[in-house]
Design an enzyme around this catalytic site. Structure first.
Site, PDB file in Angstrom:
ATOM      1  N   ASP A 119       0.218   5.239   2.286  1.00 15.90           N
ATOM      2  CA  ASP A 119      -0.966   5.005   1.269  1.00 15.90           C
ATOM      3  C   ASP A 119      -1.426   3.680   1.427  1.00 15.90           C
ATOM      4  O   ASP A 119      -0.546   2.743   1.260  1.00 15.90           O
ATOM      5  CB  ASP A 119      -0.380   5.381  -0.150  1.00 15.90           C
ATOM      6  CG  ASP A 119      -1.372   5.568  -0.816  1.00 15.90           C
ATOM      7  OD1 ASP A 119      -2.220   6.361  -1.179  1.00 15.90           O
ATOM      8  OD2 ASP A 119      -1.482   4.610  -1.801  1.00 15.90           O
ATOM      9  N   GLU A 189      -3.441   4.841   5.875  1.00 20.52           N
ATOM     10  CA  GLU A 189      -4.650   4.885   4.950  1.00 20.52           C
ATOM     11  C   GLU A 189      -5.424   3.439   5.135  1.00 20.52           C
ATOM     12  O   GLU A 189      -4.833   2.424   4.178  1.00 20.52           O
ATOM     13  CB  GLU A 189      -4.581   5.465   3.677  1.00 20.52           C
ATOM     14  CG  GLU A 189      -5.892   5.667   2.851  1.00 20.52           C
ATOM     15  CD  GLU A 189      -5.685   5.677   1.458  1.00 20.52           C
ATOM     16  OE1 GLU A 189      -6.749   6.277   0.680  1.00 20.52           O
ATOM     17  OE2 GLU A 189      -4.458   5.542   0.927  1.00 20.52           O
TER      18      GLU A 189
END
Length: 456
Positions: A119, A189
């Protein structure tokens, strides 16, 4: 453990989400950290005094609106949160934090997971001097999509410091140390749209992330020329030996069928599943699901609640498995799911679409099966083809003597393709699942909103 074991028996790999940038404010680490200034875990997060004039430590903004600094009354300092105040940022410059987070990675590797999606991977290292971000001279020109007040600044200091590459190399080395047991994988990400900077996350020697997510197709206008520009740009930017990837939908963006319409969403499926590299699909897009209409009083996404209009709940409605109550996502007796199911779930669901030979779901199944069985698509070279109408994107994939042409029409009108040097071919898949047979590339008509896969 059972999930991993059962998946591996079926040759399915399990990748889990890993959130390195922040924890919950209810996490034991943060509870200790905020208990006192001299707690051993105080420096596990980023705490700062006010400036001499009593103002905030710097001008950094939260992605989700407002300042990135939250005042803690008990210890009389601010802590940093790049996202919600309930998500305090970890201090990756503290060796103890890095060791603890890498121990968490080892825990999951020992359990047999095949890799990680990191993330906001580029957020973990900030400017060590915590300098103010400069103003954005053109806030209306955003990198990706409107982000409210966050767009009023450029963001060179609150994320993406070059030191992040040192951490990612260590992370990759940790993954590689488990390679003898089972290959491991990482994808980050990373919302970066400068090709050179984006490609740097592969590492100079391909020793960082296996893949940084490529979100450029989602950013581009849905036009043939712009989309070809993205693909050609990626191919030119890839370091030698690096493997490309593409993303068209995820949990943060409107669904494909809502963004482009249902007919062009089929074209999007063919584009995504025929380009060179790894495609990422978002659950429900393979059914042609649309965004749900969520009244404000039923919204759950803190982003949308804090900044009306930017919420993501519409693309996060329950997966639609059947036409039973709650779309088969929850038992029928459950009165209310986390979010309401979309209104069209009686027709748009797995059960119904399996029975319809021309459904979205069966288009995806055919595309995936053909890709898997066709070396030109899963590992072949990519070459864009010139001399086609402006609103068409046509490219060739080739492996050895196997040649595949993908022809995509981004308009709602018929378009004639004239590529006489390619000879003839067989239509393998059409986006409507309603065309087959031989076609001459010297005079090939694409119907409006149609894509074809043609085997030369």
């Amino acid at each position: 453990d059972r999930l991993v074991a059962e998946a591996h028996q079926r040759n399915i790999n399990v990748i889990i989400d890993f959130v390195p940038n922040h924890t919950s404010d209810q996490h034991p680490w943060f509870i200790e950290s905020r208990s006192s200034r001299d707690n051993p875990k105080r420096d596990w997060y980023i705490w700062k005094d006010t400036r001499p004039d009593g103002s905030l430590p710097n001008n950094w903004l939260s992605v989700f609106g407002g300042s990135a600094w939250e005042w803690d009354e008990k210890t009389q300092q601010y802590y940093l949160h790049s996202f919600l105040k309930e998500q305090p940022d970890l201090n990756w410059r503290n060796p103890e934090v890095k060791a603890a987070m890498f121990d968490a990675v080892r825990f999951w590797l020992e359990r047999g997971v095949d890799g990680f999606r990191l993330d906001v991977a580029h957020f973990i290292m900030k400017d060590p001097q915590l300098r103010d971000n400069p103003p954005n001279p053109d806030p209306a020109k955003t990198q990706f999509k409107p982000m409210g007040d966050y767009d009023t600044q450029l963001h060179p200091y609150d994320k993406g410091h070059p030191d992040v590459h040192l951490v990612l190399r260590e992370f990759r080395a940790l993954l590689d140390s488990y390679e003898a047991v089972r290959p491991r994988y990482s994808v980050g990400e990373i919302h970066i749209f400068d090709w050179k900077e984006w490609a740097s996350y592969y590492g100079k020697n391909l020793d960082e992330l296996h893949m940084p997510f490529n979100f450029a197709l989602m950013r581009a206008p849905w036009q043939a020329e712009a989309l070809r520009g993205v693909v050609d740009g990626l191919e030119a930017a890839l370091p030698p030996g690096a493997w490309p990837n593409y993303v068209l939908g995820n949990h943060d963006e409107p669904r494909l069928a809502s963004r482009y319409g249902r007919e062009q969403a089929r074209v999007a499926a063919m584009l995504l599943l025929t380009l060179r590299g790894t495609p990422t699909l978002y659950q429900g897009d393979e059914l042609g699901m649309v965004n749900g209409e969520i009244p404000f009083d039923k919204q759950k996404d803190p982003f949308g609640i804090r900044v009306p209009g930017l919420g993501r709940d519409g693309c996060r409605t329950p997966m639609q498995w059947s036409d039973s109550p709650n779309a088969g996502f929850a038992p029928s007796h459950v009165k209310k799911c986390w979010l309401p199911v979309t209104s069209d779930y009686h027709q748009v669901n797995v059960e119904c679409e399996l029975a319809d030979p021309t459904s979205f779901f069966n288009l995806y199944r055919k595309l995936l099966a053909y890709r898997r069985a066709t070396p030109a698509l899963h590992s072949g070279r990519y070459r864009a083809l010139d001399g086609v109408p402006d609103d068409c994107f046509v490219f060739e994939r080739q492996a050895g003597d196997q040649r595949i042409v993908v022809a995509l029409n981004f308009s709602d009108q018929d378009r004639r393709i004239a590529l006489p040097t390619l000879g003839a071919g067989e239509i393998v898949i059409s986006t409507g699942l309603d065309r087959s047979g031989l076609v001459k590339l010297a005079d090939c008509v694409l119907r409006g909103n149609e894509g074809l896969i043609i085997k030369l």
